[in-house]
Design a protein around this motif. Structure first.
Motif, PDB file in Angstrom:
ATOM      1  N   PRO A   1      38.258  32.234  33.059  1.00 54.80           N
ATOM      2  CA  PRO A   1      37.202  32.206  32.038  1.00 54.80           C
ATOM      3  C   PRO A   1      37.116  30.843  31.346  1.00 54.80           C
ATOM      4  N   THR A   2      35.955  30.521  30.849  1.00 58.91           N
ATOM      5  CA  THR A   2      35.720  29.231  30.206  1.00 58.91           C
ATOM      6  C   THR A   2      36.643  29.005  29.021  1.00 58.91           C
ATOM      7  N   ARG A   3      36.975  30.047  28.294  1.00 63.00           N
ATOM      8  CA  ARG A   3      37.857  29.883  27.136  1.00 63.00           C
ATOM      9  C   ARG A   3      39.258  29.457  27.540  1.00 63.00           C
ATOM     10  N   GLU A   4      39.617  29.616  28.818  1.00 60.85           N
ATOM     11  CA  GLU A   4      40.915  29.189  29.322  1.00 60.85           C
ATOM     12  C   GLU A   4      40.825  27.875  30.096  1.00 60.85           C
ATOM     13  N   ALA A   5      39.707  27.188  29.986  1.00 57.27           N
ATOM     14  CA  ALA A   5      39.511  25.936  30.718  1.00 57.27           C
ATOM     15  C   ALA A   5      40.528  24.889  30.272  1.00 57.27           C
ATOM     16  N   THR A   6      40.969  24.089  31.209  1.00 50.32           N
ATOM     17  CA  THR A   6      41.975  23.075  30.945  1.00 50.32           C
ATOM     18  C   THR A   6      41.336  21.816  30.370  1.00 50.32           C
ATOM     19  N   GLU A   7      41.934  21.306  29.294  1.00 55.17           N
ATOM     20  CA  GLU A   7      41.547  20.024  28.713  1.00 55.17           C
ATOM     21  C   GLU A   7      42.831  19.236  28.500  1.00 55.17           C
ATOM     22  N   VAL A   8      42.888  18.029  29.047  1.00 54.56           N
ATOM     23  CA  VAL A   8      44.097  17.216  28.983  1.00 54.56           C
ATOM     24  C   VAL A   8      43.765  15.867  28.373  1.00 54.56           C
ATOM     25  N   ASN A   9      44.557  15.453  27.381  1.00 53.88           N
ATOM     26  CA  ASN A   9      44.386  14.145  26.765  1.00 53.88           C
ATOM     27  C   ASN A   9      45.096  13.067  27.577  1.00 53.88           C
ATOM     28  N   LEU A  10      44.634  11.830  27.442  1.00 53.00           N
ATOM     29  CA  LEU A  10      45.260  10.715  28.137  1.00 53.00           C
ATOM     30  C   LEU A  10      46.714  10.521  27.720  1.00 53.00           C
ATOM     31  N   SER A  11      47.038  10.831  26.471  1.00 53.08           N
ATOM     32  CA  SER A  11      48.423  10.672  26.019  1.00 53.08           C
ATOM     33  C   SER A  11      49.367  11.554  26.833  1.00 53.08           C
ATOM     34  N   ARG A  12      48.933  12.747  27.170  1.00 53.02           N
ATOM     35  CA  ARG A  12      49.764  13.638  27.985  1.00 53.02           C
ATOM     36  C   ARG A  12      49.886  13.121  29.412  1.00 53.02           C
ATOM     37  N   ILE A  13      48.788  12.643  29.971  1.00 46.84           N
ATOM     38  CA  ILE A  13      48.818  12.072  31.320  1.00 46.84           C
ATOM     39  C   ILE A  13      49.758  10.874  31.346  1.00 46.84           C
ATOM     40  N   ASN A  14      49.684  10.012  30.332  1.00 47.78           N
ATOM     41  CA  ASN A  14      50.531   8.826  30.250  1.00 47.78           C
ATOM     42  C   ASN A  14      52.011   9.206  30.162  1.00 47.78           C
ATOM     43  N   ARG A  15      52.310  10.256  29.426  1.00 44.28           N
ATOM     44  CA  ARG A  15      53.688  10.680  29.197  1.00 44.28           C
ATOM     45  C   ARG A  15      54.361  11.199  30.472  1.00 44.28           C
ATOM     46  N   TYR A  16      53.622  11.897  31.321  1.00 39.13           N
ATOM     47  CA  TYR A  16      54.211  12.582  32.470  1.00 39.13           C
ATOM     48  C   TYR A  16      53.926  11.921  33.822  1.00 39.13           C
ATOM     49  N   THR A  17      53.439  10.688  33.818  1.00 37.31           N
ATOM     50  CA  THR A  17      53.139  10.011  35.077  1.00 37.31           C
ATOM     51  C   THR A  17      53.791   8.643  35.120  1.00 37.31           C
ATOM     52  N   LYS A  18      53.755   8.048  36.319  1.00 42.00           N
ATOM     53  CA  LYS A  18      54.229   6.681  36.478  1.00 42.00           C
ATOM     54  C   LYS A  18      53.174   5.884  37.255  1.00 42.00           C
ATOM     55  N   GLU A  19      53.413   4.620  37.407  1.00 42.75           N
ATOM     56  CA  GLU A  19      52.470   3.697  38.048  1.00 42.75           C
ATOM     57  C   GLU A  19      52.008   4.212  39.418  1.00 42.75           C
ATOM     58  N   LYS A  20      50.708   4.119  39.661  1.00 42.16           N
ATOM     59  CA  LYS A  20      50.057   4.426  40.937  1.00 42.16           C
ATOM     60  C   LYS A  20      50.114   5.896  41.348  1.00 42.16           C
ATOM     61  N   ASP A  21      50.358   6.809  40.419  1.00 40.04           N
ATOM     62  CA  ASP A  21      50.340   8.235  40.742  1.00 40.04           C
ATOM     63  C   ASP A  21      48.920   8.699  41.016  1.00 40.04           C
ATOM     64  N   LEU A  22      48.818   9.798  41.744  1.00 42.52           N
ATOM     65  CA  LEU A  22      47.544  10.451  42.023  1.00 42.52           C
ATOM     66  C   LEU A  22      47.557  11.776  41.271  1.00 42.52           C
ATOM     67  N   ILE A  23      46.708  11.893  40.253  1.00 38.22           N
ATOM     68  CA  ILE A  23      46.720  13.022  39.328  1.00 38.22           C
ATOM     69  C   ILE A  23      45.462  13.865  39.515  1.00 38.22           C
ATOM     70  N   LEU A  24      45.637  15.184  39.477  1.00 34.75           N
ATOM     71  CA  LEU A  24      44.512  16.100  39.548  1.00 34.75           C
ATOM     72  C   LEU A  24      44.533  16.975  38.303  1.00 34.75           C
ATOM     73  N   VAL A  25      43.425  17.001  37.585  1.00 32.95           N
ATOM     74  CA  VAL A  25      43.281  17.831  36.386  1.00 32.95           C
ATOM     75  C   VAL A  25      42.201  18.870  36.680  1.00 32.95           C
ATOM     76  N   PRO A  26      42.567  20.159  36.746  1.00 29.83           N
ATOM     77  CA  PRO A  26      41.558  21.189  37.019  1.00 29.83           C
ATOM     78  C   PRO A  26      40.764  21.538  35.760  1.00 29.83           C
ATOM     79  N   GLY A  27      40.119  20.552  35.201  1.00 24.35           N
ATOM     80  CA  GLY A  27      39.345  20.718  33.975  1.00 24.35           C
ATOM     81  C   GLY A  27      38.825  19.374  33.517  1.00 24.35           C
ATOM     82  N   LYS A  28      38.852  19.154  32.204  1.00 26.89           N
ATOM     83  CA  LYS A  28      38.290  17.936  31.620  1.00 26.89           C
ATOM     84  C   LYS A  28      39.394  17.020  31.108  1.00 26.89           C
ATOM     85  N   VAL A  29      39.213  15.710  31.306  1.00 21.90           N
ATOM     86  CA  VAL A  29      40.127  14.705  30.774  1.00 21.90           C
ATOM     87  C   VAL A  29      39.492  14.145  29.508  1.00 21.90           C
ATOM     88  N   LEU A  30      40.263  14.182  28.407  1.00 23.29           N
ATOM     89  CA  LEU A  30      39.788  13.695  27.112  1.00 23.29           C
ATOM     90  C   LEU A  30      40.435  12.358  26.782  1.00 23.29           C
TER      91      LEU A  30
END
Length: 120
Positions: free
Chosen positions: A40-69
């Protein structure tokens, strides 16, 4: 009475394309993403860049099943695929030397889904 199904044609096409790719290539990653997008739309994923930055490293390939904020900063180069991006998030990813893809583009470039990390 409210409808209990999705009406966004682009999203419906994406979900059916993901399921088809999963069946044809025997890749469970695409089926998992399709199931997440069917929620359902109310469970849609929204991810901030700060979270992406925290859990990734250089040249990673990231998939977000929703919206990136765009809240937060991005300190390294990434390739990010998502259903949609806010304008601020898209600008910050490009400024960091990364790239933004739609999930369809990622599925065409990487049909086996290798080295893809899901965040969200």
């Amino acid at each position: 009475m409210k409808n209990n199904y999705k009406t966004n044609g682009r999203l419906l096409d994406l979900i059916s394309g993901l399921k088809e790719q999963s069946r044809n290539k025997q890749v469970p990653l695409w089926r998992d993403i399709a199931i997440r997008l069917e929620r359902p739309t109310r469970e849609a994923t929204e991810v901030n860049l700060s979270r992406i930055n925290r859990y990734t490293k250089e040249k990673d390939l990231i998939l977000v099943p929703g919206k990136v904020l765009g809240a937060g900063e991005l300190n390294h180069q990434l390739t990010v695929a998502a259903v949609s991006f806010s304008e601020g998030a898209r600008n910050k990813i490009i400024e960091a030397g990364g790239s933004c893809l739609s999930i369809e583009e990622l599925m065409n470039k990487n049909p086996e889904g290798s080295r893809v990390r899901i965040i969200g």
